[in-house]
Scaffold this motif. Structure first.
Motif, PDB file in Angstrom:
ATOM      1  N   MET A 137       0.851  -1.210   0.000  1.00  0.00           N
ATOM      2  CA  MET A 137       0.000   0.000   0.000  1.00  0.00           C
ATOM      3  C   MET A 137       0.876   1.246   0.000  1.00  0.00           C
ATOM      4  N   LYS A 138       0.620   2.121  -0.967  1.00  0.00           N
ATOM      5  CA  LYS A 138       1.416   3.349  -1.062  1.00  0.00           C
ATOM      6  C   LYS A 138       0.481   4.570  -1.103  1.00  0.00           C
ATOM      7  N   ILE A 139       0.650   5.453  -0.113  1.00  0.00           N
ATOM      8  CA  ILE A 139      -0.193   6.647  -0.038  1.00  0.00           C
ATOM      9  C   ILE A 139       0.633   7.886  -0.401  1.00  0.00           C
ATOM     10  N   ILE A 140       0.102   8.670  -1.331  1.00  0.00           N
ATOM     11  CA  ILE A 140       0.763   9.904  -1.754  1.00  0.00           C
ATOM     12  C   ILE A 140       0.190  11.051  -0.926  1.00  0.00           C
ATOM     13  N   VAL A 141       1.065  11.849  -0.340  1.00  0.00           N
ATOM     14  CA  VAL A 141       0.617  12.928   0.533  1.00  0.00           C
ATOM     15  C   VAL A 141       1.095  14.280   0.005  1.00  0.00           C
ATOM     16  N   ASP A 142       0.157  15.203  -0.131  1.00  0.00           N
ATOM     17  CA  ASP A 142       0.470  16.576  -0.530  1.00  0.00           C
ATOM     18  C   ASP A 142       1.106  17.278   0.677  1.00  0.00           C
ATOM     19  N   ALA A 143       2.412  17.405   0.665  1.00  0.00           N
ATOM     20  CA  ALA A 143       3.122  17.936   1.841  1.00  0.00           C
ATOM     21  C   ALA A 143       2.942  19.440   2.003  1.00  0.00           C
ATOM     22  N   LEU A 159       3.572   0.013   5.107  1.00  0.00           N
ATOM     23  CA  LEU A 159       2.942   1.173   4.455  1.00  0.00           C
ATOM     24  C   LEU A 159       4.018   2.067   3.846  1.00  0.00           C
ATOM     25  N   GLU A 160       3.860   2.395   2.566  1.00  0.00           N
ATOM     26  CA  GLU A 160       4.786   3.330   1.928  1.00  0.00           C
ATOM     27  C   GLU A 160       4.121   4.694   1.803  1.00  0.00           C
ATOM     28  N   ILE A 161       4.920   5.733   2.020  1.00  0.00           N
ATOM     29  CA  ILE A 161       4.425   7.104   1.926  1.00  0.00           C
ATOM     30  C   ILE A 161       5.263   7.861   0.901  1.00  0.00           C
ATOM     31  N   VAL A 162       4.588   8.606   0.045  1.00  0.00           N
ATOM     32  CA  VAL A 162       5.294   9.517  -0.855  1.00  0.00           C
ATOM     33  C   VAL A 162       4.907  10.937  -0.473  1.00  0.00           C
ATOM     34  N   LEU A 163       5.867  11.716  -0.037  1.00  0.00           N
ATOM     35  CA  LEU A 163       5.623  13.119   0.305  1.00  0.00           C
ATOM     36  C   LEU A 163       5.945  13.969  -0.914  1.00  0.00           C
ATOM     37  N   VAL A 164       4.948  14.715  -1.408  1.00  0.00           N
ATOM     38  CA  VAL A 164       5.169  15.541  -2.589  1.00  0.00           C
ATOM     39  C   VAL A 164       5.202  17.009  -2.185  1.00  0.00           C
ATOM     40  N   GLY A 165       6.278  17.713  -2.565  1.00  0.00           N
ATOM     41  CA  GLY A 165       6.362  19.133  -2.230  1.00  0.00           C
ATOM     42  C   GLY A 165       7.758  19.677  -2.495  1.00  0.00           C
ATOM     43  N   LYS A 166       7.950  20.922  -2.104  1.00  0.00           N
ATOM     44  CA  LYS A 166       9.259  21.556  -2.294  1.00  0.00           C
ATOM     45  C   LYS A 166      10.302  20.778  -1.504  1.00  0.00           C
ATOM     46  N   GLU A 167      11.232  20.187  -2.234  1.00  0.00           N
ATOM     47  CA  GLU A 167      12.112  19.181  -1.636  1.00  0.00           C
ATOM     48  C   GLU A 167      12.843  19.687  -0.390  1.00  0.00           C
ATOM     49  N   ALA A 168      13.421  20.873  -0.491  1.00  0.00           N
ATOM     50  CA  ALA A 168      14.220  21.388   0.626  1.00  0.00           C
ATOM     51  C   ALA A 168      13.342  21.563   1.864  1.00  0.00           C
ATOM     52  N   GLU A 169      12.150  22.116   1.654  1.00  0.00           N
ATOM     53  CA  GLU A 169      11.247  22.348   2.790  1.00  0.00           C
ATOM     54  C   GLU A 169      10.755  21.039   3.400  1.00  0.00           C
ATOM     55  N   VAL A 170      10.448  20.101   2.533  1.00  0.00           N
ATOM     56  CA  VAL A 170       9.951  18.817   3.022  1.00  0.00           C
ATOM     57  C   VAL A 170      11.054  18.087   3.778  1.00  0.00           C
ATOM     58  N   LYS A 171      12.258  18.166   3.235  1.00  0.00           N
ATOM     59  CA  LYS A 171      13.394  17.506   3.908  1.00  0.00           C
ATOM     60  C   LYS A 171      13.640  18.128   5.270  1.00  0.00           C
ATOM     61  N   THR A 226      10.563   3.650   4.307  1.00  0.00           N
ATOM     62  CA  THR A 226       9.300   3.545   3.562  1.00  0.00           C
ATOM     63  C   THR A 226       8.755   4.914   3.146  1.00  0.00           C
ATOM     64  N   VAL A 227       9.431   5.990   3.530  1.00  0.00           N
ATOM     65  CA  VAL A 227       8.968   7.332   3.162  1.00  0.00           C
ATOM     66  C   VAL A 227       9.874   7.923   2.090  1.00  0.00           C
ATOM     67  N   LYS A 228       9.288   8.289   0.980  1.00  0.00           N
ATOM     68  CA  LYS A 228      10.054   8.902  -0.112  1.00  0.00           C
ATOM     69  C   LYS A 228       9.582  10.346  -0.305  1.00  0.00           C
ATOM     70  N   ILE A 229      10.472  11.163  -0.845  1.00  0.00           N
ATOM     71  CA  ILE A 229      10.109  12.555  -1.125  1.00  0.00           C
ATOM     72  C   ILE A 229      10.185  12.790  -2.626  1.00  0.00           C
ATOM     73  N   VAL A 230       9.138  13.368  -3.187  1.00  0.00           N
ATOM     74  CA  VAL A 230       9.131  13.715  -4.615  1.00  0.00           C
ATOM     75  C   VAL A 230       9.045  15.232  -4.717  1.00  0.00           C
ATOM     76  N   ASN A 231       9.924  15.809  -5.469  1.00  0.00           N
ATOM     77  CA  ASN A 231       9.988  17.268  -5.562  1.00  0.00           C
ATOM     78  C   ASN A 231       8.870  17.839  -6.435  1.00  0.00           C
ATOM     79  N   ALA A 232       8.269  18.932  -5.964  1.00  0.00           N
ATOM     80  CA  ALA A 232       7.293  19.702  -6.763  1.00  0.00           C
ATOM     81  C   ALA A 232       7.555  21.149  -6.381  1.00  0.00           C
ATOM     82  N   THR A 233       7.798  21.993  -7.359  1.00  0.00           N
ATOM     83  CA  THR A 233       8.332  23.325  -7.050  1.00  0.00           C
ATOM     84  C   THR A 233       7.255  24.361  -6.753  1.00  0.00           C
ATOM     85  N   GLU A 234       5.994  24.041  -7.066  1.00  0.00           N
ATOM     86  CA  GLU A 234       4.941  25.043  -6.861  1.00  0.00           C
ATOM     87  C   GLU A 234       3.953  24.592  -5.776  1.00  0.00           C
ATOM     88  N   VAL A 235       3.182  25.571  -5.297  1.00  0.00           N
ATOM     89  CA  VAL A 235       2.153  25.278  -4.297  1.00  0.00           C
ATOM     90  C   VAL A 235       0.858  25.962  -4.728  1.00  0.00           C
TER      91      VAL A 235
END
Lengths: 338, 338
Positions: free
Chosen positions: B1-7, B31-43, B55-64
């Motif tokens: 199970m993988k849940i994508i989260v708008d960080a 449980l796997e989590i994908v955190l999507v958001g500005k990489e530096a801020e999320v990190k 189990t937690v991955k970060i995917v970069n997205a530059t806008e909000v």
């Protein structure tokens, strides 16, 4: 001042109705009461309340409109019902206002067709004062008109505003349009159009229109009069009642949990009573039908004597406020061009 | 199970969102989590929560997407926003569900246009579980669709019923049509027609339709799923919130009145906390958008870590329930002839 009371309407008629009306007559010297209903039953009920004050008269009506009667036609098929006789008296000037705890639908139909709306008013509206923050909230319409036009809503705004200022003593009542967001782009087509009509009335200084309002903010005291179609207004009213009853039950359970919580209940007894009283429909009295030529007040079907007494006082206030005169004088403002 | 989260969505993003999602990952092995958001801020936010679980991955997205962005178009104009990137991943099968505390309108538009509705479903609906009597009440729709047709309401009934039975464990959920009276002659034309469509579905054994229901009875536990147009459903939801907050304030005042009442407050402390918790949106988690091909969960804009953690669990449940599959298998039942 003479108030006509439907002695046969409601779950506790005639006993509680008669008692409440007589109590009002005793409390207010100069107030005349006309009790309309089956003479023998009304007399028997009155006898239980001690000597009948001279200011209380009984008018015989041999029929009673029941909850299962068709609301649209009951007043016609039962011409000698307490409701039909009482409203006819009101129409003929034999009283200043009418109070009934009988069928809401029948009272609305009968009131509209016998007493009649002020000329130019499209629909009568029900406008209870909901006992939330501050002085409370006038909710108009709360169920008389499930389907509404922009003109109805504009008229409800004026009706509610006049009622709030003239009968409830609210100065420049803040009128909000019940919506699902505050921006002027929110809601369905009816709300988009009504917003424009209300805004124009506000800009012209005829109404103190504060814009769209969400139910949550209205309850918190964000406006004094909330304008709604009768469907969503009724949903709001019934939800308030439902949550009130749910919370009451939960609190009761909480206070009954242990010896300690029972002690707590004793310590906050007076506060709890005041809180319960505040939300008690009996304290508030009735719901006026706005837009008719003379005041008609609907009391709760479950009204006991105190609720009826309060509804009588409310009827006096409504009659003194001369809402119909105010509406007539402003009817041109309430029209929407086609 | 993988849940994508708008960080990046919500008032407390990214810190509380990231914390809640990481807490969920720690609590649920596998449980796997994908955190999507500005990489530096999320990190940076993740660093505050200790070592990042594998189990937690970060995917970069530059806008909000911000609250002031146009909800209908924000996901297109901000193609690299956390919401657009996350929903696109969901659509492409790179996750099983999406959670966001961002703009409701933007999430609804983006969810509908990116993830898409199940074929044959006319509108996605918002269906919060309202924490009233018993297991709570699924309120569908509560604001996504201000203007509705009979077919929408029929579909909402199925969507709510499937959700209640498959995700919330309610057996044969009792479906009521929100109305201003219980008789089948009550309400506006939409309600009259919807009643017939729902009754036919009930008679055929496809839905456990119990008829019209008033808001008050629904809150008291009279049904499990209440079907409403988004306007009156929203009025009901916001009224519940408003009365809850009003009662809370009144009770607080009551308990602060004197030394005695303050002692009372101590005695019922745990009961009051349980009561408050029960009505706390953080406990409930989020509101699912029903009718989409994959689960999209809207968390409150004010969500803190615990609310996000709960919304993640809710997303897991929704994904496991395979609502879309159930809807597809029954889509023929949800059509209204023209």
């Amino acid at each position: 001042m003479k108030i006509i009371v439907d002695a046969m309407g409601g779950d506790n008629a005639p006993q509680e109705i008669v008692k409440g009306a007589i109590n009002a007559a005793r409390a207010r010297p100069g107030l005349e009461i006309v009790l309309v209903g089956k003479e023998a039953e009304v007399k028997a009920a009155a006898a239980e309340c001690g000597p009948l004050p001279e200011t209380v008269k009984i008018v015989n009506a041999t029929e009673v409109i029941e909850m299962h009667d068709d609301p649209a036609t009951a007043f016609k098929t039962k011409k000698d019902s307490s409701m039909t006789v009482g409203l006819t008296m009101l129409k003929n000037g034999e009283g200043d206002a009418f109070v009934s705890a009988g069928s809401t639908g029948a009272l609305l139909s009968a009131g509209t067709l016998l007493v009649k709306r002020v000329r130019g008013i499209r629909r009568a509206a029900m406008a209870p004062l909901v006992p939330v923050s501050g002085k409370g909230l006038v909710l108009v319409d709360c169920g008389a008109n499930a389907e509404c036009t922009v003109e109805y809503l504009l008229q409800f705004a004026y009706l509610g505003s006049f009622y709030a200022s003239r009968a409830l003593g609210m100065e420049k009542p803040r009128v909000g349009l019940l919506n699902i967001g505050t921006e002027d782009t929110k809601g369905d087509q009816l709300r988009l159009d009504a917003y424009q009509a209300l805004k124009a009335a506000g800009d012209a200084g005829h109404l103190n229109f504060i814009g769209n309002i969400e139910a949550k903010e209205a309850i918190k005291g964000g406006c004094d009069v909330v304008v709604a179609d009768g469907f969503s207004g009724n949903v709001m009213l019934k939800t308030i009642e439902g949550v009130g009853s749910f919370v009451g039950k939960e609190l009761k359970g909480m206070f009954l949990q242990s010896v300690g919580t029972k002690v707590a209940a004793l310590l906050v007894k007076s506060g709890l009573r005041a809180f319960k009283e505040r939300l008690d429909p009996d304290t508030i009295g009735g719901t006026p039908f706005l837009g008719l030529q003379k005041p008609v007040i609907k009391a709760h079907g479950s009204s006991k004597a105190r609720a009826i007494e309060n509804a009588v006082y409310q009827a006096i206030t409504a009659a003194e406020a001369d809402l119909a005169g105010q509406i007539e004088a402003n009817i041109e403002l309430m029209k929407v061009g086609r």
